[in-house]
Design a protein around this motif. Sequence first.
Motif, short mmCIF file in Angstrom:
data_model
loop_
_atom_site.label_atom_id
_atom_site.label_comp_id
_atom_site.label_asym_id
_atom_site.label_seq_id
_atom_site.Cartn_x
_atom_site.Cartn_y
_atom_site.Cartn_z
N VAL A 1 0.86 -1.23 0.13
CA VAL A 1 0.09 -0.08 -0.05
C VAL A 1 0.89 1.44 -0.13
O VAL A 1 1.88 1.37 0.62
N ALA A 2 0.50 2.28 -0.82
CA ALA A 2 1.44 3.30 -1.12
C ALA A 2 0.59 4.46 -1.63
O ALA A 2 -0.47 3.97 -2.34
N ARG B 1 -5.13 5.68 5.95
CA ARG B 1 -5.66 6.77 6.56
C ARG B 1 -4.78 7.52 7.70
O ARG B 1 -4.48 8.57 7.97
N ASP B 2 -4.01 6.77 8.57
CA ASP B 2 -3.05 7.33 9.47
C ASP B 2 -2.14 8.26 8.79
O ASP B 2 -1.60 8.94 9.53
N HIS B 3 -1.74 7.91 7.49
CA HIS B 3 -0.87 8.70 6.62
C HIS B 3 -1.52 9.78 5.92
O HIS B 3 -1.07 10.40 5.06
N PRO C 1 -7.00 10.48 1.58
CA PRO C 1 -8.06 10.71 1.39
C PRO C 1 -9.28 9.70 0.95
O PRO C 1 -10.34 9.53 1.12
N ALA C 2 -8.43 8.66 0.19
CA ALA C 2 -9.13 7.45 -0.17
C ALA C 2 -8.14 6.44 -0.56
O ALA C 2 -6.90 6.67 -0.86
N VAL C 3 -8.69 5.21 -0.68
CA VAL C 3 -7.80 4.08 -1.03
C VAL C 3 -8.47 3.41 -2.22
O VAL C 3 -9.63 3.27 -2.23
N GLU C 4 -7.72 2.92 -3.11
CA GLU C 4 -8.19 2.47 -4.21
C GLU C 4 -7.43 0.85 -4.28
O GLU C 4 -6.23 0.71 -3.71
N GLY C 5 -8.00 -0.04 -5.05
CA GLY C 5 -7.69 -1.33 -5.33
C GLY C 5 -8.09 -1.45 -6.69
O GLY C 5 -8.96 -0.99 -7.20
N TYR C 6 -7.34 -2.70 -7.26
CA TYR C 6 -7.55 -2.93 -8.75
C TYR C 6 -7.78 -4.40 -8.94
O TYR C 6 -7.02 -5.16 -9.57
N PRO C 7 -8.71 -4.96 -8.11
CA PRO C 7 -8.91 -6.41 -8.17
C PRO C 7 -9.54 -6.97 -9.41
O PRO C 7 -10.06 -6.53 -10.10
N LEU D 1 -12.56 3.30 -1.61
CA LEU D 1 -13.10 3.54 -0.32
C LEU D 1 -12.52 4.83 0.13
O LEU D 1 -11.55 5.37 0.28
N ASP D 2 -13.59 6.04 0.31
CA ASP D 2 -13.45 7.28 0.58
C ASP D 2 -13.15 7.35 2.12
O ASP D 2 -13.93 6.73 2.74
N LEU D 3 -12.21 7.87 2.43
CA LEU D 3 -11.64 8.10 3.96
C LEU D 3 -12.07 9.57 4.58
O LEU D 3 -11.76 9.77 5.58
#
Length: 190
Positions: free
Chosen positions: A78-79, A130-132, A135-141, A187-189
């Motif tokens: 994750v980055a 989130r801790d870093h 604003p959102a996290v994406e994945g490409y499954p 996922l919107d954070l």
Amino acid sequence: MPIEVRPATRFADVRAVIGPKRPDANVCWCLSYRIPNKLNQELAREERGEYVRKLCRRKPAPGVLAYDGDDVVGWVAVAPRADTTFAGNRKIPHVDDLDVWSVWCIRVRPGHRKQGISHALLAGAVGFARDHGAPAVEGYPVDNRGAKVDLTMAYVGTRKLFEDGGFEWAADTDSVLNRFPRVLMRLDLR
């Protein structure tokens, strides 16, 4: 004992999950999406592990690890998307200009699969982002629609895994893995 997810700062633990059995083997080390293609092609055998060793010393860490007691049992890369090849990937769209983080490699060690560890890893990756300040996290499954996915190709996760983690479909992609289309889940954070 519950699974604990922590930043991947211990190289020995990262190596235990994504490293080769032989140090001179030319394996991915989860670098394919993290570094430019030219550098990815140049790094060979032990150099790949040494590159990951350096990543484990940086802040933020290159991902998170899952632990069952003292045993490391899983890994997620994750980055920030801007620090990965997803920033310029023509097959995976950008839905907006947010400085999102990307999740792209989920690995659970043999003997520990089918115990919900991938779910804990994904949640841990979201918490880490989130801790870093993400604003959102994406994945490409892969969108395998319940069909069996070859374990070596399931490293990107499945749409259901991301849906179970609270992610929503954001876009289709032009990327295909193991004959399954990949989708952009977010996922919107905020």
